[in-house]
Design a protein around this motif. Structure first.
Motif, PDB file in Angstrom:
ATOM      1  N   GLY A 155       0.801  -1.213   0.000  1.00 41.70           N
ATOM      2  CA  GLY A 155       0.000   0.000   0.000  1.00 41.70           C
ATOM      3  C   GLY A 155       0.834   1.264   0.000  1.00 41.70           C
ATOM      4  N   THR A 156       0.198   2.372  -0.289  1.00 39.82           N
ATOM      5  CA  THR A 156       0.902   3.640  -0.459  1.00 39.82           C
ATOM      6  C   THR A 156       1.013   4.461   0.816  1.00 39.82           C
ATOM      7  N   GLU A 157       0.331   4.059   1.873  1.00 41.57           N
ATOM      8  CA  GLU A 157       0.268   4.885   3.078  1.00 41.57           C
ATOM      9  C   GLU A 157       1.231   4.446   4.168  1.00 41.57           C
ATOM     10  N   ARG A 158       1.944   3.343   3.973  1.00 42.81           N
ATOM     11  CA  ARG A 158       2.803   2.806   5.025  1.00 42.81           C
ATOM     12  C   ARG A 158       4.267   2.974   4.638  1.00 42.81           C
ATOM     13  N   PRO A 159       5.152   3.278   5.603  1.00 45.44           N
ATOM     14  CA  PRO A 159       6.545   3.627   5.289  1.00 45.44           C
ATOM     15  C   PRO A 159       7.397   2.415   4.924  1.00 45.44           C
ATOM     16  N   VAL A 160       8.379   2.660   4.034  1.00 50.29           N
ATOM     17  CA  VAL A 160       9.212   1.599   3.472  1.00 50.29           C
ATOM     18  C   VAL A 160      10.670   2.032   3.470  1.00 50.29           C
ATOM     19  N   PHE A 161      11.575   1.092   3.792  1.00 50.12           N
ATOM     20  CA  PHE A 161      13.009   1.251   3.564  1.00 50.12           C
ATOM     21  C   PHE A 161      13.421   0.272   2.465  1.00 50.12           C
ATOM     22  N   LEU A 162      14.217   0.733   1.509  1.00 49.85           N
ATOM     23  CA  LEU A 162      14.717  -0.107   0.422  1.00 49.85           C
ATOM     24  C   LEU A 162      16.215  -0.292   0.586  1.00 49.85           C
ATOM     25  N   VAL A 163      16.688  -1.530   0.429  1.00 48.38           N
ATOM     26  CA  VAL A 163      18.102  -1.855   0.624  1.00 48.38           C
ATOM     27  C   VAL A 163      18.685  -2.366  -0.686  1.00 48.38           C
ATOM     28  N   THR A 164      19.734  -1.710  -1.167  1.00 50.55           N
ATOM     29  CA  THR A 164      20.447  -2.129  -2.368  1.00 50.55           C
ATOM     30  C   THR A 164      21.944  -2.023  -2.112  1.00 50.55           C
ATOM     31  N   HIS A 165      22.722  -2.743  -2.902  1.00 54.04           N
ATOM     32  CA  HIS A 165      24.174  -2.564  -2.790  1.00 54.04           C
ATOM     33  C   HIS A 165      24.610  -1.310  -3.539  1.00 54.04           C
ATOM     34  N   TYR A 166      24.292  -1.247  -4.818  1.00 54.57           N
ATOM     35  CA  TYR A 166      24.644  -0.070  -5.620  1.00 54.57           C
ATOM     36  C   TYR A 166      23.769   1.123  -5.270  1.00 54.57           C
ATOM     37  N   PRO A 167      24.337   2.315  -5.279  1.00 53.86           N
ATOM     38  CA  PRO A 167      23.496   3.523  -5.244  1.00 53.86           C
ATOM     39  C   PRO A 167      22.618   3.575  -6.487  1.00 53.86           C
ATOM     40  N   MET A 168      21.384   3.939  -6.330  1.00 57.17           N
ATOM     41  CA  MET A 168      20.445   3.977  -7.445  1.00 57.17           C
ATOM     42  C   MET A 168      20.558   5.319  -8.165  1.00 57.17           C
ATOM     43  N   MET A 169      21.738   5.498  -8.819  1.00 58.37           N
ATOM     44  CA  MET A 169      22.039   6.769  -9.472  1.00 58.37           C
ATOM     45  C   MET A 169      22.661   6.536 -10.839  1.00 58.37           C
ATOM     46  N   LYS A 170      22.562   7.545 -11.680  1.00 60.39           N
ATOM     47  CA  LYS A 170      23.217   7.531 -12.985  1.00 60.39           C
ATOM     48  C   LYS A 170      24.713   7.313 -12.796  1.00 60.39           C
ATOM     49  N   GLY A 171      25.295   6.426 -13.586  1.00 58.30           N
ATOM     50  CA  GLY A 171      26.707   6.098 -13.476  1.00 58.30           C
ATOM     51  C   GLY A 171      26.982   4.924 -12.568  1.00 58.30           C
ATOM     52  N   LYS A 185       5.840   6.651  -5.955  1.00 56.83           N
ATOM     53  CA  LYS A 185       4.460   6.909  -5.536  1.00 56.83           C
ATOM     54  C   LYS A 185       4.143   6.284  -4.177  1.00 56.83           C
ATOM     55  N   TYR A 186       5.116   5.570  -3.612  1.00 58.34           N
ATOM     56  CA  TYR A 186       4.935   4.957  -2.304  1.00 58.34           C
ATOM     57  C   TYR A 186       5.657   5.768  -1.227  1.00 58.34           C
ATOM     58  N   ASP A 187       5.439   5.399   0.024  1.00 55.08           N
ATOM     59  CA  ASP A 187       6.015   6.149   1.145  1.00 55.08           C
ATOM     60  C   ASP A 187       7.419   5.628   1.446  1.00 55.08           C
ATOM     61  N   ILE A 188       8.342   5.863   0.530  1.00 50.62           N
ATOM     62  CA  ILE A 188       9.723   5.418   0.700  1.00 50.62           C
ATOM     63  C   ILE A 188      10.420   6.386   1.648  1.00 50.62           C
ATOM     64  N   ARG A 189      10.885   5.883   2.772  1.00 52.02           N
ATOM     65  CA  ARG A 189      11.570   6.735   3.757  1.00 52.02           C
ATOM     66  C   ARG A 189      13.032   6.930   3.385  1.00 52.02           C
ATOM     67  N   ALA A 190      13.672   5.869   2.856  1.00 56.78           N
ATOM     68  CA  ALA A 190      15.079   6.001   2.446  1.00 56.78           C
ATOM     69  C   ALA A 190      15.542   4.726   1.770  1.00 56.78           C
ATOM     70  N   PHE A 191      16.524   4.878   0.894  1.00 63.48           N
ATOM     71  CA  PHE A 191      17.347   3.766   0.424  1.00 63.48           C
ATOM     72  C   PHE A 191      18.522   3.625   1.387  1.00 63.48           C
ATOM     73  N   ILE A 192      18.976   2.385   1.580  1.00 64.66           N
ATOM     74  CA  ILE A 192      20.128   2.102   2.442  1.00 64.66           C
ATOM     75  C   ILE A 192      21.054   1.151   1.692  1.00 64.66           C
ATOM     76  N   GLY A 193      22.363   1.406   1.736  1.00 72.52           N
ATOM     77  CA  GLY A 193      23.294   0.501   1.077  1.00 72.52           C
ATOM     78  C   GLY A 193      24.736   0.888   1.301  1.00 72.52           C
TER      79      GLY A 193
END
Length: 612
Positions: A155-171, A185-193
């Motif tokens: 759902g879109t109303e509940r907070p989420v943390f996403l974990v990846t190794h690579y930074p999700m950036m160009k390059g 469109k979701y309640d992403i609080r932060a990426f962590i990696g």
């Protein structure tokens, strides 16, 4: 009263979990059999175990340095000493260099994805590649689909943390935008990696991100890790050096809004080159739905492609229509070969398959003890392919009978073998090139540039040969010419910083190679010294993908890690056209004539380009 008291206590516990908890994050462990990295990891585990109040542990990739099974098991044995539950996802060192084809990680740790809920928060971790091929990170189509489904279900109303190794950036990740667009469109609080071995706050298209340190000690006496604190209004990160207290270095508010669903204003891949060369058309484009790391194979009007879920796909070469699929039990990395009515390919499931080219039915199967990542060459009714069980095999295409085997390699095989002058020539990830007797598999010679270590291996390049000379380019950025009879080095040149790509001209007088920055070079195959005939500025940017230049009817076709296919005049290297398919790895293309070529993309696309 007892029930009311229990309900109140339960609510208090849930509230405490939701609004106040701490967890540890470890990244970039780089464990090997004989390094200090294992000790650094042990110290981190011991300190985490001695720290009160932590709720769980996350490990965000690069468990090993070489991606080998033994190091993965060693890292797991140390991590199993944690008193807390831990969750893992893989890093590029587990996916690029992997004798198992990046499958041992899931076998040893259970999966390279994770999903769990803690209090009001959802944590999702997933692989960011690349798989086997040298390129930028890549989130496979099937992983993007998994991520979208998990978030939609949550759902879109509940907070989420996403974990990846690579930074999700160009390059860093070639299709970073596919992920950021899918999740914003979701309640992403932060990426962590991790990945950069340093502490850094970042944003991925506006989405907050923490990039965290390695467990390695670097220039200090001991290593360390990261500790996160989630409060009612903030997420705070601390550095925890071994033997020291927490040092806060970053935080984000859990109350503020950092981004919206709007993607306007963020950098996206530039496709303007297609307008410049408007005569190039995408005759057909077929989405397979899974990542593709093998090149297409054309035979009798059909195109054969192996994919990341272990499917051998057969398409009509005229219109790209899918005709049939054969399912192996794990991913297909090596490029298949087709002849005599049979398609031969290896799979990370540890089998070599012979498939009826028309019907897609199994004709025979050769079992091995490890993954089969090598591309296949068929010559004279015999299929040649290297495996991760340190065995190179020659197999009768008609019957599946092993003609001979060679067990003298010390590393796994990825390349496509070259059959030349009575020899079978291939490199392995053990810093050697091998020449075997074609008739019985005897070792005739092996070659090395003298430096030890797998990262000097001529293992990804597809060798070419002419006039008694073999040409290769290894990760050391050197083009080498080797005597085919003796294995003696004839010449080596580092003037053009080529990397893991070679291609032979149709008249065999020239060898082509792609450099690591913007250009393609051409050298003579004759003479006692290296002789550069031309260098062409193509303009594709930084480039490390092992995709081989291919000449057809006087045109040199090539491809890049960022989704581009190009065509050059073979006589002088002048650019005839360029076309950007997407922003992901394009493997070695297959020219049909001077105007058309087949391609595959790690974005899961098979297609035909035509310059009209």
């Amino acid at each position: 009263m007892k029930r009311m008291l229990f309900a109140v206590l339960l609510l208090a516990v849930v509230s405490a979990r939701a609004e106040g908890f701490r967890f540890a994050l470890m990244s970039d462990l780089h464990v090997t059999a004989d390094s200090l990295a294992a000790n650094d990891l042990r110290h981190a585990v011991d300190q985490i175990n001695a720290t009160p109040g932590l709720s769980f542990v996350i490990v965000s990739g690069d468990f090993t340095d070489y991606g080998d099974d033994a190091s993965l098991r060693k890292a797991k044995a140390i991590l199993d000493g944690l008193k807390l539950k831990y969750y893992v996802t893989s890093g590029n060192h587990e996916t690029k260099w992997s004798e198992s084809g990046a499958t041992a990680f899931g076998r040893i740790f259970g999966s390279d994805r994770f999903r769990f809920e803690y209090g009001n928060y959802l944590f999702l971790g997933f692989n960011t590649g690349p798989v086997i091929r040298m390129a930028e990170g890549h989130v496979a189509p099937q992983d993007v689909s998994w991520l979208e489904k998990e978030l939609a279900d949550y759902g879109t109303e509940r907070p989420v943390f996403l974990v990846t190794h690579y930074p999700m950036m160009k390059g860093d990740v070639d299709n970073w935008y596919a992920v950021t667009d899918a999740v914003r469109k979701y309640d992403i609080r932060a990426f962590i990696g991790g990945h950069y071995h340093t502490n850094r706050l970042a944003d991925y298209d506006g989405i907050p991100a923490f990039i965290c340190r390695s467990t390695l000690r670097g220039g200090e006496p001991f290593g360390g890790y990261s500790e996160f604190e989630v409060t009612a209004d903030s997420v705070i990160v601390y550095e925890r050096k071994i033997g020291a207290g927490p040092q806060r270095w970053g935080a984000y508010s859990l109350k503020d809004t950092y981004f919206t669903a709007d993607t306007a204003g963020y950098v996206r891949p530039d496709f303007s080159i297609n307008a410049r060369y408007g005569r190039v058309k995408e005759t057909w484009m077929t989405p397979i739905g899974n990542a593709i790391y093998s090149s297409p194979v054309l035979c009798d009007g059909r195109v054969y492609v192996g994919d990341d879920l272990g499917l051998l796909n057969c398409l009509d070469a005229a219109d790209g229509r899918l005709l049939w699929r054969f399912a192996a039990k794990n991913r297909i990395i090596g490029t298949p070969a087709a002849a005599d009515g049979t398609v031969v390919f290896g799979s990370a499931d540890g089998n070599i398959y012979g498939i009826d080219a028309k019907k897609g039915k199994l004709r025979w199967k050769v079992e091995t003890s490890e993954a089969v990542l090598g591309a296949v060459t068929i010559d004279g009714g015999v299929a040649y392919v290297g495996c991760s069980d340190r065995t190179f095999r020659a197999i009768d295409v008609r019957t599946g009978r092993e003609v001979w085997t060679f067990t003298g390699t010390n590393g796994y095989v990825e390349t496509r073998p070259l059959v030349y002058d009575g020899k079978v020539i291939f490199g392995a990830w053990d810093d050697h090139l091998y020449a075997l007797d074609r008739s019985d598999g005897r070792l005739l010679w092996s070659w090395s540039d003298g430096r030890r270590g797998m990262h000097y291996s001529p293992a990804a390049v597809w060798p070419v040969a002419t006039a008694g000379r073999i040409f290769i380019a290894a990760p050391d950025r050197v083009l080498s010419a080797i005597d085919a009879s003796t294995g003696r080095t004839l010449w080596r040149t580092a003037e053009s910083t080529v990397r893991e790509t070679v291609g032979l001209s149709e008249d065999s007088s020239k060898v082509y190679s792609k450099t690591m920055r913007d250009s393609v070079v051409c050298f003579s195959t004759r003479g006692d010294r290296s002789e550069k005939l031309w260098a062409s500025y193509v303009g594709f940017g930084y480039e490390i993908a092992p995709s081989m230049p291919q000449e057809k009817d006087g045109v040199v076709f090539g491809s890049t890690m960022n989704g581009e296919v190009y065509a050059l005049d073979a006589s002088d290297g002048s650019v005839l056209w360029r076309h950007k398919v997407d922003n992901s790895l394009i493997s070695t293309v297959v020219p049909l004539d001077r105007n058309r070529c087949l391609f595959t993309s790690s974005a899961g696309i098979v297609g035909l380009l035509e310059a009209r």
